[in-house]
Design a protein around this motif. Structure first.
Motif, PDB file in Angstrom:
ATOM      1  N   ALA A 118       0.836  -1.205   0.000  1.00 15.88           N
ATOM      2  CA  ALA A 118       0.000   0.000   0.000  1.00 15.88           C
ATOM      3  C   ALA A 118       0.874   1.259   0.000  1.00 15.88           C
ATOM      4  O   ALA A 118       0.584   2.223  -0.719  1.00 15.88           O
ATOM      5  N   ILE A 119       1.942   1.255   0.787  1.00 16.57           N
ATOM      6  CA  ILE A 119       2.848   2.404   0.830  1.00 16.57           C
ATOM      7  C   ILE A 119       3.507   2.594  -0.530  1.00 16.57           C
ATOM      8  O   ILE A 119       3.533   3.701  -1.074  1.00 16.57           O
ATOM      9  N   LYS A 120       4.038   1.508  -1.087  1.00 16.37           N
ATOM     10  CA  LYS A 120       4.706   1.588  -2.386  1.00 16.37           C
ATOM     11  C   LYS A 120       3.735   2.019  -3.489  1.00 16.37           C
ATOM     12  O   LYS A 120       4.089   2.805  -4.355  1.00 16.37           O
ATOM     13  N   GLU A 121       2.531   1.511  -3.436  1.00 19.29           N
ATOM     14  CA  GLU A 121       1.541   1.883  -4.445  1.00 19.29           C
ATOM     15  C   GLU A 121       1.165   3.355  -4.324  1.00 19.29           C
ATOM     16  O   GLU A 121       1.080   4.074  -5.325  1.00 19.29           O
ATOM     17  N   HIS A 122       0.965   3.808  -3.120  1.00 15.96           N
ATOM     18  CA  HIS A 122       0.547   5.189  -2.908  1.00 15.96           C
ATOM     19  C   HIS A 122       1.625   6.200  -3.321  1.00 15.96           C
ATOM     20  O   HIS A 122       1.326   7.179  -4.003  1.00 15.96           O
ATOM     21  N   PHE A 123       2.857   5.960  -2.915  1.00 14.93           N
ATOM     22  CA  PHE A 123       3.910   6.941  -3.154  1.00 14.93           C
ATOM     23  C   PHE A 123       4.652   6.754  -4.476  1.00 14.93           C
ATOM     24  O   PHE A 123       5.167   7.721  -5.027  1.00 14.93           O
ATOM     25  N   GLU A 124       4.719   5.516  -4.972  1.00 16.23           N
ATOM     26  CA  GLU A 124       5.550   5.250  -6.150  1.00 16.23           C
ATOM     27  C   GLU A 124       4.834   4.476  -7.256  1.00 16.23           C
ATOM     28  O   GLU A 124       5.437   4.175  -8.279  1.00 16.23           O
ATOM     29  N   LYS A 125       3.577   4.115  -7.022  1.00 15.31           N
ATOM     30  CA  LYS A 125       2.807   3.299  -7.987  1.00 15.31           C
ATOM     31  C   LYS A 125       3.525   1.992  -8.298  1.00 15.31           C
ATOM     32  O   LYS A 125       3.503   1.495  -9.415  1.00 15.31           O
ATOM     33  N   SER A 126       4.170   1.397  -7.262  1.00 14.89           N
ATOM     34  CA  SER A 126       4.926   0.161  -7.466  1.00 14.89           C
ATOM     35  C   SER A 126       4.496  -0.958  -6.520  1.00 14.89           C
ATOM     36  O   SER A 126       5.241  -1.912  -6.308  1.00 14.89           O
ATOM     37  N   GLY A 127       3.301  -0.865  -5.958  1.00 14.89           N
ATOM     38  CA  GLY A 127       2.830  -1.891  -5.034  1.00 14.89           C
ATOM     39  C   GLY A 127       2.685  -3.265  -5.661  1.00 14.89           C
ATOM     40  O   GLY A 127       2.799  -4.285  -4.977  1.00 14.89           O
ATOM     41  N   ILE A 128       2.478  -3.303  -6.962  1.00 15.29           N
ATOM     42  CA  ILE A 128       2.317  -4.587  -7.656  1.00 15.29           C
ATOM     43  C   ILE A 128       3.563  -5.460  -7.507  1.00 15.29           C
ATOM     44  O   ILE A 128       3.465  -6.694  -7.531  1.00 15.29           O
ATOM     45  N   GLU A 129       4.710  -4.840  -7.287  1.00 21.84           N
ATOM     46  CA  GLU A 129       5.945  -5.611  -7.102  1.00 21.84           C
ATOM     47  C   GLU A 129       5.836  -6.559  -5.907  1.00 21.84           C
ATOM     48  O   GLU A 129       6.355  -7.672  -5.950  1.00 21.84           O
ATOM     49  N   VAL A 130       5.166  -6.119  -4.861  1.00 27.26           N
ATOM     50  CA  VAL A 130       5.001  -6.969  -3.679  1.00 27.26           C
ATOM     51  C   VAL A 130       4.046  -8.119  -4.010  1.00 27.26           C
ATOM     52  O   VAL A 130       4.306  -9.266  -3.661  1.00 27.26           O
ATOM     53  N   PHE A 131       2.948  -7.806  -4.691  1.00 28.82           N
ATOM     54  CA  PHE A 131       1.993  -8.846  -5.067  1.00 28.82           C
ATOM     55  C   PHE A 131       2.607  -9.857  -6.028  1.00 28.82           C
ATOM     56  O   PHE A 131       2.262 -11.038  -5.992  1.00 28.82           O
ATOM     57  N   ALA A 132       3.535  -9.420  -6.860  1.00 34.47           N
ATOM     58  CA  ALA A 132       4.147 -10.308  -7.847  1.00 34.47           C
ATOM     59  C   ALA A 132       5.266 -11.171  -7.254  1.00 34.47           C
ATOM     60  O   ALA A 132       5.693 -12.140  -7.881  1.00 34.47           O
ATOM     61  N   ASP A 133       5.720 -10.849  -6.057  1.00 31.03           N
ATOM     62  CA  ASP A 133       6.804 -11.593  -5.417  1.00 31.03           C
ATOM     63  C   ASP A 133       6.224 -12.820  -4.713  1.00 31.03           C
ATOM     64  O   ASP A 133       5.412 -12.696  -3.796  1.00 31.03           O
ATOM     65  N   TYR A 134       6.633 -13.994  -5.128  1.00 31.17           N
ATOM     66  CA  TYR A 134       6.077 -15.256  -4.618  1.00 31.17           C
ATOM     67  C   TYR A 134       6.261 -15.442  -3.110  1.00 31.17           C
ATOM     68  O   TYR A 134       5.586 -16.266  -2.496  1.00 31.17           O
ATOM     69  N   ARG A 135       7.155 -14.690  -2.494  1.00 33.43           N
ATOM     70  CA  ARG A 135       7.385 -14.828  -1.048  1.00 33.43           C
ATOM     71  C   ARG A 135       6.253 -14.226  -0.216  1.00 33.43           C
ATOM     72  O   ARG A 135       6.150 -14.507   0.966  1.00 33.43           O
ATOM     73  N   TYR A 136       5.433 -13.392  -0.838  1.00 29.75           N
ATOM     74  CA  TYR A 136       4.425 -12.648  -0.088  1.00 29.75           C
ATOM     75  C   TYR A 136       3.003 -13.003  -0.497  1.00 29.75           C
ATOM     76  O   TYR A 136       2.749 -13.358  -1.646  1.00 29.75           O
ATOM     77  N   TYR A 137       2.105 -12.863   0.459  1.00 28.00           N
ATOM     78  CA  TYR A 137       0.667 -13.068   0.273  1.00 28.00           C
ATOM     79  C   TYR A 137      -0.050 -11.896   0.931  1.00 28.00           C
ATOM     80  O   TYR A 137      -0.622 -12.043   2.012  1.00 28.00           O
ATOM     81  N   PRO A 138       0.025 -10.696   0.322  1.00 29.95           N
ATOM     82  CA  PRO A 138      -0.516  -9.497   0.988  1.00 29.95           C
ATOM     83  C   PRO A 138      -1.992  -9.642   1.366  1.00 29.95           C
ATOM     84  O   PRO A 138      -2.817 -10.072   0.555  1.00 29.95           O
ATOM     85  N   ASN A 139      -2.291  -9.290   2.592  1.00 33.11           N
ATOM     86  CA  ASN A 139      -3.665  -9.308   3.085  1.00 33.11           C
ATOM     87  C   ASN A 139      -4.442  -8.219   2.357  1.00 33.11           C
ATOM     88  O   ASN A 139      -4.124  -7.037   2.461  1.00 33.11           O
ATOM     89  N   GLN A 140      -5.473  -8.633   1.628  1.00 29.63           N
ATOM     90  CA  GLN A 140      -6.254  -7.717   0.792  1.00 29.63           C
ATOM     91  C   GLN A 140      -6.975  -6.648   1.620  1.00 29.63           C
ATOM     92  O   GLN A 140      -7.078  -5.498   1.191  1.00 29.63           O
ATOM     93  N   LEU A 141      -7.485  -7.023   2.779  1.00 30.58           N
ATOM     94  CA  LEU A 141      -8.184  -6.052   3.623  1.00 30.58           C
ATOM     95  C   LEU A 141      -7.239  -4.947   4.089  1.00 30.58           C
ATOM     96  O   LEU A 141      -7.562  -3.760   4.000  1.00 30.58           O
ATOM     97  N   ILE A 142      -6.096  -5.334   4.577  1.00 29.76           N
ATOM     98  CA  ILE A 142      -5.128  -4.347   5.055  1.00 29.76           C
ATOM     99  C   ILE A 142      -4.652  -3.477   3.903  1.00 29.76           C
ATOM    100  O   ILE A 142      -4.584  -2.251   4.019  1.00 29.76           O
TER     101      ILE A 142
END
Length: 159
Positions: A118-142
């Motif tokens: 969310a921070i990366k998406e808001h400030f840099e429009k790069s939040g998708i990088e976290v979603f695309a990284d297989y190590r992470y499972y970002p909580n959609q609600l948060i």
């Protein structure tokens, strides 16, 4: 604004603390609330104590759950994560101060990853990088609650 945002598990954070916590770094620490839903593990569980280690810490006791089961916890979308506005304010404050941010949760995969995304998406429009990284499972609600709160904060500030 360019801010370094990292994602860490409890274990990785404890190693970092032992090896020397970096200067000019803020922490957003998610932990499991003690409400009886975590079973035996939560009886002995305590969030990381950052006293004397880091002066700029925001802690959030919140369940790592999906929207489908909010009702089982007596929650709605509106009542889940009531600290989100305060967290958005904290994030803007540390970003404006040029601090790095470490988002930490138990396993460093879901709550902390959602926060970082969310921070990366808001400030840099790069939040998708976290979603695309297989190590992470970002909580959609948060992710969605924080992204919305950061956008609202920015709109209020611009008025």
């Amino acid at each position: 604004m360019k801010t370094n945002v990292e994602i860490m598990s409890r274990k990785a954070m404890n190693i970092l603390i032992e090896s020397g916590f970096p200067k000019n770094t803020a922490v957003i620490s998610f932990y499991d609330p003690k409400d009886g839903r975590g079973g035996a593990r939560l009886k002995e569980y305590n969030p990381i104590n950052y006293n004397g280690i880091c002066d700029c810490v925001f802690t959030v006791g919140i369940h790592d759950i999906d929207i489908e089961i909010l009702g089982e916890y007596g929650l709605t979308y509106e009542t889940y994560f009531p600290e989100v506005e305060e967290l958005a304010d904290f994030i803007y404050t540390v970003v404006e101060q040029g601090m790095d941010i470490i988002c930490q949760c138990e396993y460093g995969q879901s709550r902390s990853a959602a926060c970082a995304a969310a921070i990366k998406e808001h400030f840099e429009k790069s939040g998708i990088e976290v979603f695309a990284d297989y190590r992470y499972y970002p909580n959609q609600l948060i992710f969605n609650k924080l992204r919305d709160a950061l956008s609202s904060w920015k709109q209020k500030k611009q008025k």
